[in-house]
Design an enzyme around this catalytic site. Structure first.
Site, PDB file in Angstrom:
ATOM      1  N   HIS A 121       0.876  -1.167   0.000  1.00 11.54           N
ATOM      2  CA  HIS A 121       0.000   0.000   0.000  1.00 11.54           C
ATOM      3  C   HIS A 121       0.919   1.223   0.000  1.00 11.54           C
ATOM      4  O   HIS A 121       2.017   1.173   0.554  1.00 11.54           O
ATOM      5  CB  HIS A 121      -0.784  -0.071   1.316  1.00 11.54           C
ATOM      6  N   ASP A 198       2.456  -5.208   7.977  1.00  5.12           N
ATOM      7  CA  ASP A 198       1.233  -4.418   7.875  1.00  5.12           C
ATOM      8  C   ASP A 198       0.058  -5.403   7.832  1.00  5.12           C
ATOM      9  O   ASP A 198      -0.164  -6.078   6.826  1.00  5.12           O
ATOM     10  CB  ASP A 198       1.308  -3.569   6.598  1.00  5.12           C
ATOM     11  N   GLN A 201      -4.973  -5.527   6.272  1.00  6.48           N
ATOM     12  CA  GLN A 201      -5.890  -6.258   5.401  1.00  6.48           C
ATOM     13  C   GLN A 201      -6.080  -7.709   5.856  1.00  6.48           C
ATOM     14  O   GLN A 201      -7.031  -8.372   5.457  1.00  6.48           O
ATOM     15  CB  GLN A 201      -5.322  -6.227   3.979  1.00  6.48           C
ATOM     16  N   LYS A 224     -11.187  -1.587   9.845  1.00  6.66           N
ATOM     17  CA  LYS A 224     -11.342  -2.705   8.914  1.00  6.66           C
ATOM     18  C   LYS A 224     -11.771  -3.983   9.641  1.00  6.66           C
ATOM     19  O   LYS A 224     -11.951  -5.024   9.031  1.00  6.66           O
ATOM     20  CB  LYS A 224     -10.041  -2.939   8.142  1.00  6.66           C
ATOM     21  N   CYS A 361      -4.483   2.354  -3.888  1.00  5.17           N
ATOM     22  CA  CYS A 361      -3.266   2.821  -3.198  1.00  5.17           C
ATOM     23  C   CYS A 361      -2.104   1.866  -3.426  1.00  5.17           C
ATOM     24  O   CYS A 361      -1.261   1.693  -2.554  1.00  5.17           O
ATOM     25  CB  CYS A 361      -3.485   2.996  -1.695  1.00  5.17           C
TER      26      CYS A 361
HETATM   27  C1  LIG Z   1      -6.161   0.134   4.618  1.00 10.69           C
HETATM   28  C2  LIG Z   1      -4.760  -0.227   4.560  1.00 10.69           C
HETATM   29  C3  LIG Z   1      -3.759   0.651   5.023  1.00 10.69           C
HETATM   30  C4  LIG Z   1      -4.066   2.022   5.542  1.00 10.69           C
HETATM   31  O1  LIG Z   1      -4.849   1.976   6.678  1.00 10.69           O
HETATM   32  P1  LIG Z   1      -5.390   3.330   7.356  1.00 10.69           P
HETATM   33  O2  LIG Z   1      -6.427   2.876   8.303  1.00 10.69           O
HETATM   34  O3  LIG Z   1      -5.938   4.148   6.226  1.00 10.69           O
HETATM   35  O4  LIG Z   1      -4.226   3.992   7.994  1.00 10.69           O
HETATM   36  C5  LIG Z   1      -2.449   0.216   4.965  1.00 10.69           C
HETATM   37  N1  LIG Z   1      -2.126  -1.001   4.494  1.00 10.69           N
HETATM   38  C6  LIG Z   1      -3.059  -1.866   4.030  1.00 10.69           C
HETATM   39  C7  LIG Z   1      -2.645  -3.214   3.543  1.00 10.69           C
HETATM   40  C8  LIG Z   1      -4.396  -1.504   4.054  1.00 10.69           C
HETATM   41  O5  LIG Z   1      -5.322  -2.356   3.604  1.00 10.69           O
END
Ligand SMILES: *Cc1c(COP(=O)(O)O)cnc(C)c1O
Length: 403
Positions: A121, A198, A201, A224, A361
């Site tokens: 992202h 990260d 997701q 999320k 993104c």
């Molecule tokens: C949504 C997402 C982000 C960003 O998350 P925020 O809540 O907007 O800070 C970063 N990495 C991944 C893989 C995402 O799906």
């Protein structure tokens, strides 16, 4: 049988209509919907015990502090962190990543290397570019393959003694592909490099175990995972959180202040300057309780069923191409030959179906496939096969209108 009807009744927004049609919400990878228990927790906070935390002697402040720290412990248990103070509250994934990046910009020197994956992202690419500019460190990339997997053969080559840090998402938000993070972490540790995963997701579908993964940093956003926006977590191993300098100065994060010298508070407060998002932190804990009561294994099994059904139905439409064919969470990223993804999204919305269109993104992934973007349908455990049928009919209609 997965109790999807009961579950749907927990989400008031699912009763909405859009353009006179029942809402079909397939944009869960951008943000999930909010169950009534979480909405109630937010209302309860502002109705009954809104107060600033950690410094008040009065009852409301004590109640708010207790609930906030209880939420931290719930989150600790959810991620199986060793200590609650290794679980920092942040404003979300982006904030968490920037906090780590900022810390590393004072630990890295010229010639050090950072490895990121090609599936990132933007929020996971830009902070590292800034760190490299500032420190003279070099950014290396694990490329991706046609099937949406990472080229682990290349990873093995670029990983060296110079590598200080490896960054990778657990699940790609653009494709839904699940990355082999345990292997990535294990290999990085052989070279003494730290790893930040990260999990934004992954967390709606998978319950991560940070101790089992042996990961150094793991980040996620509440919004999320059925929680509110503007709150998230940064898990950091104690030794790393001790090593990193504070991110922001302010109240809450100090022990003593004089004009000559300030000493910092211990973990987690060293990284939690100022009044935090108290209400939403508490509500995040409630969201995790809600999802754990359903069970992540049940959620994953049900969503995999939706994914298989949706993939099969979509593939029956001529001209459809689906991206990412390795192990995935419930995300279908696709294009239809000769039609711009945006135009499909607009028509789907007219028919009540919410999807994401564009580069998600993750422009480097789109550049790899040489496409401007995709249509991304992402499912949650409150979606149904009937909704997928509506979606498929809507895609067919869009294709007819646009070709
Ligand atoms: C949504 C997402 C982000 C960003 O998350 P925020 O809540 O907007 O800070 C970063 N990495 C991944 C893989 C995402 O799906």
């Amino acid at each position: 049988m997965f109790p999807v009807d009961t579950i749907r009744a927990d989400f008031p927004i699912l009763k909405r209509t859009i353009n006179g049609k029942p809402l079909v919400y397939f944009d869960n990878a951008a943000t999930s919907q909010t169950p009534q228990v979480v909405i109630d927790a937010i209302v309860d906070y502002y109705t009954n015990y809104n107060a600033n935390i950690h410094r008040g002697v009065h009852t409301l402040s004590q109640e708010a502090t207790d609930k906030y720290e209880e939420a931290r412990i719930k989150i600790q248990h959810h991620f199986n962190a060793k200590h609650a103070y290794e679980m920092l509250f942040t404003a979300g994934t982006t904030h968490s990543i920037n906090l780590v990046a900022s810390g590393f910009s004072s630990l890295l020197t010229k010639g050090d290397e950072i490895i990121v994956s090609a599936l990132e992202h933007h929020s996971n690419i830009v902070p590292w570019q800034l760190v490299c500019e500032k420190t003279g460190a070099i950014l290396r990339v694990i490329p991706m393959d046609e099937d949406g997997s990472l080229r682990m053969d290349v990873y093995n080559k670029i990983l060296t003694q110079k590598t200080k840090l490896v960054f990778c998402n657990h699940v790609s938000n653009a494709l839904g592909t699940i990355n082999p993070i345990k292997e990535i972490i294990h290999k990085a540790h052989k070279f003494g490099a730290a790893v930040l995963i990260d999990g934004a997701q992954a967390c709606p579908h998978i319950k991560p175990d940070v101790q089992d993964l042996d990961v150094d940093f793991y980040v996620a956003s509440a919004h999320k995972i059925c929680g509110p926006t503007g709150v998230g977590i940064l898990y950091g191993k104690e030794e790393w959180l001790q090593k990193l300098p504070p991110y922001q100065g302010g109240g809450e994060m100090i022990e003593t202040v004089t004009f000559e010298k300030t000493t910092y508070a211990g973990l987690p407060h060293k990284f939690e300057a100022g009044t935090p998002n108290i209400c939403d932190g508490i509500a995040f804990g409630v969201a995790l309780d809600y999802m754990n009561a359903i069970g992540f294994e049940n959620i994953a099994a049900y969503e995999n069923d939706l994914l298989a059904y949706g993939t099969q139905k979509l593939q029956e439409i001529a001209g459809v191409r689906i991206y990412g064919s390795v192990a995935k969470t419930a995300v279908i990223s696709f294009t239809i030959e000769g039609i711009h993804p945006y135009d499909i999204g607009v028509i789907l919305d007219k028919l009540g179906v919410a999807v994401r269109t564009g580069h998600h993104c993750a422009q480097p992934i789109m550049a790899f496939y040489k496409i401007p973007g995709t249509v991304r349908a992402s499912f949650a455990f409150y979606n149904t096969k009937e909704e997928i049928d509506i979606f498929i009919e809507a895609v067919k209609k869009a294709k007819m209108m646009l070709s």
